[in-house]
Every structure is written in structure tokens, then in C-alpha cells.
Design an enzyme around this catalytic site. Structure first.
Site, short mmCIF file in Angstrom:
data_model
loop_
_atom_site.label_atom_id
_atom_site.label_comp_id
_atom_site.label_asym_id
_atom_site.label_seq_id
_atom_site.Cartn_x
_atom_site.Cartn_y
_atom_site.Cartn_z
N GLY A 157 37.21 14.50 -21.18
CA GLY A 157 38.11 13.36 -20.96
C GLY A 157 39.58 13.61 -21.22
O GLY A 157 40.38 12.68 -21.21
N GLY A 204 41.55 15.62 -19.35
CA GLY A 204 42.29 15.86 -18.11
C GLY A 204 42.28 17.30 -17.64
O GLY A 204 43.19 17.73 -16.91
N LYS A 205 41.24 18.06 -18.02
CA LYS A 205 41.15 19.47 -17.58
C LYS A 205 41.17 19.58 -16.06
O LYS A 205 41.88 20.40 -15.50
CB LYS A 205 39.85 20.10 -18.09
CG LYS A 205 39.73 20.29 -19.57
CD LYS A 205 38.52 21.12 -19.92
CE LYS A 205 37.21 20.50 -19.48
NZ LYS A 205 36.85 19.29 -20.23
N THR A 206 40.35 18.75 -15.41
CA THR A 206 40.22 18.85 -13.96
C THR A 206 41.53 18.52 -13.26
O THR A 206 41.94 19.23 -12.33
CB THR A 206 39.09 17.94 -13.45
OG1 THR A 206 37.86 18.35 -14.05
CG2 THR A 206 38.96 18.01 -11.94
N SER A 207 42.20 17.47 -13.69
CA SER A 207 43.47 17.09 -13.07
C SER A 207 44.49 18.21 -13.19
O SER A 207 45.18 18.55 -12.22
CB SER A 207 44.02 15.81 -13.72
OG SER A 207 43.16 14.72 -13.50
N ASP A 227 31.42 22.45 -13.92
CA ASP A 227 31.17 21.23 -14.67
C ASP A 227 30.04 20.45 -14.00
O ASP A 227 30.13 20.11 -12.83
CB ASP A 227 32.44 20.37 -14.71
CG ASP A 227 32.31 19.18 -15.64
OD1 ASP A 227 31.18 18.80 -15.96
OD2 ASP A 227 33.34 18.62 -16.04
N THR A 260 35.70 8.76 -14.71
CA THR A 260 34.89 9.92 -15.11
C THR A 260 33.95 9.61 -16.26
O THR A 260 32.75 9.90 -16.17
CB THR A 260 35.79 11.12 -15.45
OG1 THR A 260 36.56 11.48 -14.29
CG2 THR A 260 34.96 12.32 -15.87
#
Length: 592
Positions: free
Chosen positions: A16, A18-21, A43, A506
Site C-alpha cells: 500500500g 505505492g510501489k507499483t505507481s 505481485d 488496491t
């Protein structure tokens, strides 16, 4: 992004944050700069498709809206299933169906999934396959330290049947790995090469997130992976200086930024602001590294009109329902890391105790944050007992027992492999199982509120309970009269599962996935608890906070209509002492 000079970039951090962003934004930025970029996610709850607004699956595909960016999503569950098939296929016709079934069960834990995921993504680092086509490869999530340590042991690569007859419950036969020992060592050497690989540790400006980032940094350094950078995401700056809530949120965030753990202070640091919009699509991803574009999009998304207040039953009403018709039972809070399971469990336990019920509050979470919250109260209700199932103590006992049994007659390398295998999260869950069973037994006499570990650990715990249940039912002639812990979890009159989520897409989807997993095990959650909701508050004047509150409405609507039978909420609380604020009698009024 001129600071990035390596071919391989790994983004890691607590759920949560913000790794993906940030991984996607970095990929877009580098593709715009003329690099041919591959973005890889391992993931299981990947939302690459949503963030990129482009089709992403288990085949490399170009990303819409860019010229040189490609993406692939490696599904760890599919990889693990293929791995199990490769292990068991050679045994068909040789071993019995029961033996093959047992091997598949032994390879059903999270550790196998880790190994299988590593096996898949390693081909992109080794340079033997598609990885050679790209200038830069960005990984959304890094392999765990346990995976890397396990594969580094010499015994892991020895003959599975001849030299290591007991096997490793996590690893299985290495003959089933697509990657051989030489490829593995090539990959690890490249991960350790600072001229080739960078690790981006992503965190939020809060204590729990920074603590996890600190632990991750130390673990990577112990493995020789020292080229690290720190990204702190979602830093809030108040726009309306007269909004008291905005002032408090900013002050608490600044305090956390000023007390970053010592080992993180040595890392290059970059902060990213909390934005009034969701970072979805190529344009908004570009804005993360472009302040002018960010400002333009923000001005169009800042909500200046009034927001609609979201009406949700509070946690005090949840406690009223839980205790309406009985004086005992098991209450478990579940959800992904960072959503607020511990504060929810603590508040439920205290409110039950304040009603005069006998309550035991316990945790199986290795991080054991319960004590931090309980200490905020000062004096506890006389009917509340707080204890911790200490994973380290339980694991040590279990490890010694298994080593004594499995290590007899083994070589030193084989013993090392067994010991490393026992360092896995799986072992920890098995080790706390007896204490978990005891807690369930106590729930037939009093309320037992259990703060569980993050989602993956929780599922392992329940899987352990399920395996125990199957063994009992298979081996006991009086099984019809037995009541196993697994059966107790399925009993909705005794056990109440509370799924905790933030009012964001998410966390909602991950809680939904957990709910589906539980339902497959015939365990039905009792209710959803939505934590840190700005939309439950009135009197917000800061445009950024109003925009964030407005974005929650659709998420909460989806939870209520598509996921939950019962929905409760906890409003956003800008206080350092969260628990006293949460159990205050004015819970559902404006909290600033």
C-alpha cells in the site's frame, strides 16, 4: 531520472505504499527518455493493468500510449502450480496417488510460490532469454531474502533423493527449477553488482512503513545488495492552512520524516507528494516526475465544492453487534499489511472489556504492534488480558524439535538446508499453531480477539489449520466427535472474521481476494471494516483532503454492494495516540 544508471531496477516496500505507481512512473519516464524498457510484476494482486490502462498478462506486450515500454505480469500462483506439476509429473506411475498428493500439499505454501516466482523472473536477469532485448528492466517487487538465502546453500542443489532424502519442504526437487545452479549464481551476482542493479525501497511517512523499509534495507545489505535508494511516497502538504485536520496530518508526517531510522538516513532520498488524483494512465504517471504537469492535473482535480458525508456504522456499533447475543467467541481481524488490523483488534477488545465482558487480546503478528497501541491507554479495563504469541520463542522450540528429528544421520550441508528451510514464514505459522489452537479453545468461554499477521501469513495459518483438520479426520476412528480448530473457524456462531481495508482500490481488491480464499475454505467473513475514512468526516476545507474524501465514495459503494454483508467504518484520525481517540465516545462525530 538521471540518477538511474543501472540495467535492473527493483521496487520493494510494505503493502500500500505505492510501489507499483512509482515503478510504472519510472518505466514511463525512462521510455520517454529513449530507453527500451520492460516492466515486470510478480505481485499476486498486481494492478499493472489498471495503473498503465493497458492490457498486461503473462506474455510481454507493448504498453499503449508509449513507444518503447513493454510489460509482463508473472502470476506467482500459476508459476507455483506449474512448478508442482514439474515436480510430480516424473513420479506418476511410480509413486501412489496418496504420495503424490502429499508432495503437492508439501509444496503448497508461500515459500514454494516465492521459489517459483524467482525461477520465472530470473530469466530476465540472466540474459539468456527476452532480457537481452531491453535497455532497462524494472521489477515491481523484489525477491525475498529467504528465497535468495535458501537457493544459496550448497545443499539446495544437491541430489534431492540421494544426498538430501528428507528434502526441503519449501524448495522441493531443484530438478524442477527452470533455472540451473549456474543461472542462479549469475542472477545473484548481477543483483549484487551496483553497476547493474538498483533497489528502490518505497515507504510512507509513517512509523510502521518506515520500520518495514528499515528492515528491508538491512536484509538486502546482509545479502550484499547495497545499491539502495529511498522513495517516500504520499507526503501531505496542507493547501488550506486554516483546516485543523490538514494541519495535524502535515505535522505528524513531518515528525515522521524527521525521525527516519538511522540506517535509512544514509540512502539517497526522494519524496513524492500526496496527490488529489489517482495515478492511473500514462499522463498521470508522467506527472509524478514532472511538477508542472502535476500542478496542471491537480488544479483540475482539486475539489472546491462540498463533499457528501459517508454514513457508516462505527466500530462501537460493530462491538454492539458482536456481543448482542453471546458472551464469548473468536474475533479475528484480517487484511493486507498496513490497513489497520492491529488498531481495529485493539479497539474491539477494549470496547468489549468496557462492556464488562472477559476479553483476551492476542496477536500472531511477528511485528507485535499491539503493545504500542495498548501502552497509549495507560490503565486497562480490569476484564481485559493482553498477551502475545511470541513467534520467535515458538519457532525456536519447533526448530530444535525438527532438527533433532530430521538432522539425524545427515551431512552438514543437509542440516544447513533444513535449518534455512526452517527460517521461512511457513515455519513460523506452524510453530504458533498450538498457541492458536489454545486461543480458539478459550474462545468458548470468553471473547478472544486475535490480531493476525498480514494476508499471506494468515492464509498459511489457516492452511495449517486445514492440514491438521484433514490429518485428524483421516487418522482418528472417533473423528465424528472431534472438533478441530479448522471446524471452529468455519462455525459462524463462534468465529467472526473482520476484513479490514482502506477506502482505496488496491486494498479493497486484496481484501476481496482474501475473502474469496476464505470462502473456498468454507470460512465466511462476518463484516468489512473500512479504516481511515476521510469521507466519514464533516468540516474538511482543505481541497486536497476533500478530493481524497470524494474519491473514497465509489470504493465504499463497491465494498457495500459487491463484497460485504455488513460494512463498518473508522474515520480518519490525525492523532499520535490513535487508540484513546478511537474509543472515545464521540467516535462518529468530527475528530480533528
Amino acid at each position: 531520472m538521471t540518477d538511474i544508471k543501472t540495467k535492473y531496477l527493483f521496487f520493494t516496500g510494505k503493502g500500500g505504499v505505492g510501489k507499483t505507481s512509482l515503478a510504472c512512473a519510472t518505466a514511463v519516464e525512462m521510455a520517454d527518455a529513449g530507453k527500451v524498457v520492460l516492466l515486470v510484476s510478480t505481485d499476486p494482486a498486481s494492478n499493472l493493468k489498471d495503473v498503465l490502462e493497458s492490457q498486461v498478462d503473462e506474455q510481454i506486450k507493448p504498453v499503449k500510449g508509449t513507444d518503447r515500454l513493454f510489460a509482463i505480469n508473472i502470476n506467482p500462483e500459476n508459476s507455483a502450480e506449474e512448478y508442482r506439476n514439474r515436480v510430480t509429473q516424473p513420479l506418476e506411475g511410480i509413486a501412489s496417488k496418496a504420495e503424490i498428493k502429499k508432495i503437492r500439499e508439501d509444496l503448497s505454501g508461500a515459500c514454494t510460490t516465492e521459489i517459483a516466482s524467482f525461477d520465472e523472473f530470473s530469466r530476465f536477469v540472466s540474459g539468456e532469454t527476452e532480457g537481452t532485448k531491453f535497455d532497462v528492466i524494472i521489477f515491481d517487487t523484489a525477491p525475498t531474502g529467504h528465497t535468495l538465502r535458501l537457493l544459496e546453500l550448497p545443499a539446495a542443489w544437491s541430489s534431492f533423493t540421494d544426498e538430501n532424502p528428507e528434502g526441503a519442504s519449501c524448495l522441493g526437487p531443484t530438478s524442477a527449477l527452470k533455472s540451473g545452479k549456474e543461472r542462479y549464481h549469475t542472477v545473484v551476482n548481477r543483483l549484487r553488482d551496483a553497476s547493474l542493479t538498483s533497489f528502490y525501497i518505497v515507504a510512507r511517512a509513517d512509523k510502521a512503513s518506515l520500520k518495514e523499509a528499515s528492515r528491508t534495507s538491512n536484509e538486502l545489505k546482509e545479502l550484499g545488495m547495497s545499491n539502495q535508494l529511498l522513495y517516500i511516497n504520499g507526503v501531505f502538504k496542507a493547501i488550506d492552512k486554516n483546516d485543523l485536520l490538514a494541519q495535524k496530518i502535515e505535522a505528524i508526517g513531518n515528525e515522521q520524516l524527521n525521525s527516519i531510522p538511522d540506517n535509512l538516513k544514509t540512502l539517497p532520498l526522494k519524496t513524492f507528494p500526496l496527490l488529489p488524483y489517482n495515478v492511473l494512465g500514462i499522463l498521470k504517471l508522467r506527472s509524478l516526475f514532472n511538477s508542472e504537469l502535476q500542478k496542471s492535473i491537480s488544479e483540475n482535480n482539486l475539489l472546491k465544492s462540498e463533499t457528501h458525508i459517508q454514513v457508516l456504522k462505527g466500530i462501537d456499533q460493530l462491538v454492539d453487534e458482536l456481543s448482542a447475543n453471546q458472551q464469548y467467541g473468536l474475533i479475528m481481524t484480517m487484511g493486507k499489511g498496513g490497513v489497520g488490523k492491529t488498531i481495529a483488534a485493539s479497539a474491539i477488545a477494549v470496547l468489549l472489556a468496557k462492556k464488562g465482558f472477559e476479553v483476551l487480546l492476542t496477536t500472531t503478528d511477528p511485528a507485535a504492534h499491539i503493545q504500542d497501541f495498548i501502552e497509549q491507554l495507560g490503565e486497562l479495563p480490569s476484564t481485559l488480558t493482553v498477551e502475545r504469541i511470541d513467534p520467535k520463542v515458538e519457532t525456536q522450540r519447533y526448530t530444535e524439535k525438527i532438527l533433532e528429528h530430521k538432522g539425524q544421520g545427515q551431512s552438514e550441508d543437509a542440516k544447513k538446508l533444513i535449518l534455512e528451510d526452517l527460517k521461512s514464514p511457513c515455519t513460523e505459522e506452524v510453530a504458533v499453531f498450538h498457541a492458536f489452537s489454545k486461543a480458539i479453545s478459550m474462545a468458548k468461554r470468553k471473547f478472544v480477539v486475535m490480531d493476525t499477521a498480514p494476508t499471506g501469513h494468515t492464509l498459511l495459518l489457516l492452511d495449517t489449520a486445514g492440514s491438521y483438520h484433514r490429518d485428524i479426520m483421516r487418522n482418528n476412528i472417533n473423528a465424528g466427535r472431534l472438533r478441530t480448530p479448522y471446524m471452529s473457524l468455519q462455525d459462524q456462531t463462534l468465529s467472526k472474521i473482520i476484513l479490514v481495508s482502506l477506502p482505496e482500490t488496491t486494498p479493497m481488491r486484496e481484501a476481496g481476494d482474501l475473502q474469496n480464499d476464505l470462502k473456498r475454505a468454507s470460512i465466511k467473513p462476518y463484516a468489512w471494516l473500512i479504516n481511515q475514512s476521510l469521507s466519514m468526516l464533516s468540516g474538511i476545507s482543505d481541497p486536497l483532503l476533500k478530493s481524497r474524501a470524494n474519491a473514497e465514495i465509489e470504493v465504499i459503494k463497491t465494498i457495500k454492494t459487491e463484497y460485504a454483508d455488513r460494512t463498518f467504518g473508522i474515520p480518519f484520525i490525525a492523532e499520535k495516540k490513535l487508540l484513546p481517540a478511537l474509543i472515545d465516545e464521540h467516535l462518529n462525530k468530527v475528530i480533528i
